[in-house]
Write an enzyme that holds these catalytic residues in place. Structure first.
Site, PDB file in Angstrom:
ATOM      1  N   GLU A 129     -16.134   6.833   4.748  1.00  0.00           N
ATOM      2  CA  GLU A 129     -16.012   5.409   4.405  1.00  0.00           C
ATOM      3  C   GLU A 129     -16.565   4.538   5.530  1.00  0.00           C
ATOM      4  O   GLU A 129     -16.216   4.714   6.698  1.00  0.00           O
ATOM      5  CB  GLU A 129     -14.541   5.053   4.165  1.00  0.00           C
ATOM      6  N   GLU A 178      -3.760  -6.651  -7.557  1.00  0.00           N
ATOM      7  CA  GLU A 178      -4.160  -8.020  -7.243  1.00  0.00           C
ATOM      8  C   GLU A 178      -3.111  -9.026  -7.692  1.00  0.00           C
ATOM      9  O   GLU A 178      -2.866 -10.021  -7.033  1.00  0.00           O
ATOM     10  CB  GLU A 178      -5.520  -8.319  -7.875  1.00  0.00           C
ATOM     11  N   GLY A 221     -13.826  10.797  11.627  1.00  0.00           N
ATOM     12  CA  GLY A 221     -13.462  12.204  11.760  1.00  0.00           C
ATOM     13  C   GLY A 221     -12.859  12.777  10.492  1.00  0.00           C
ATOM     14  O   GLY A 221     -12.707  13.988  10.366  1.00  0.00           O
ATOM     15  N   ARG A 248       0.864  -1.183   0.000  1.00  0.00           N
ATOM     16  CA  ARG A 248       0.000   0.000   0.000  1.00  0.00           C
ATOM     17  C   ARG A 248       0.900   1.233   0.000  1.00  0.00           C
ATOM     18  O   ARG A 248       1.529   1.570   1.000  1.00  0.00           O
ATOM     19  CB  ARG A 248      -0.920   0.009   1.227  1.00  0.00           C
ATOM     20  N   GLU A 263     -14.964 -10.036  -4.786  1.00  0.00           N
ATOM     21  CA  GLU A 263     -13.616  -9.765  -4.293  1.00  0.00           C
ATOM     22  C   GLU A 263     -12.938 -11.033  -3.783  1.00  0.00           C
ATOM     23  O   GLU A 263     -11.748 -11.240  -4.008  1.00  0.00           O
ATOM     24  CB  GLU A 263     -13.649  -8.698  -3.186  1.00  0.00           C
TER      25      GLU A 263
END
Length: 152
Positions: A60, A83, A56, A4, A33
């Site tokens: 999502e 993927e 905050g 990520r 998925e």
């Protein structure tokens, strides 16, 4: 494991992804998925937990399903780079709990899901989990807000 870029880590994650369009059925998205990411299908689906990932900062909201009675299916040929780069493996629930408590895994959906599953197992609450199509008020409100916007 999946890299990520925003956090610069290869995170341990559960199979997960975005719904492709505003009105997509959450269970169908989860089933897609699971198939795309790890080449599995499940005969039984339950709702494990619903959460806001960072209320905050953004809107999502996540639903984590418990998929059981797993069996292999073919993964699609046209995988995205994300993927295709994943390292897929099984992890023991108790080892994941230890890794969460030791700060070794930080993916929010994995942390929410594994800890919720562990509580349900320890408390004998697996039979009381909500069905996969249980109401999801936060998602229903989100869809209603975005369906009214231009291009929604």
């Amino acid at each position: 494991r999946q890299y990520r870029h925003p956090v610069g880590y290869r995170l341990v994650e559960i199979p997960a992804g975005l719904m492709d369009h505003v009105g997509e059925n959450p269970l169908e998205a989860a089933q897609r998925e699971l198939s795309e990411e790890v080449g599995l299908s499940a005969d039984t689906w339950l709702t494990l937990t619903d959460t806001f990932s960072s209320p905050g900062a953004h809107e999502e909201n996540l639903r984590v399903f418990l998929a059981t009675e797993l069996h292999p299916v073919s993964r699609p040929e046209d995988l995205d780079f994300e993927e295709a780069d994943m390292q897929i493996y099984w992890a023991d629930r108790s080892a994941l709990v230890d890794a969460i408590l030791a700060g070794q895994v930080q993916s929010p959906s994995l942390v929410y899901g594994v800890l919720a599953l562990n509580v349900a197992v320890i408390a004998g609450r697996l039979p009381a989990l909500r069905p996969a199509n249980a109401p999801w008020p936060a998602r229903q409100e989100w869809v209603a807000r975005h369906a009214l916007q231009p291009g929604g």
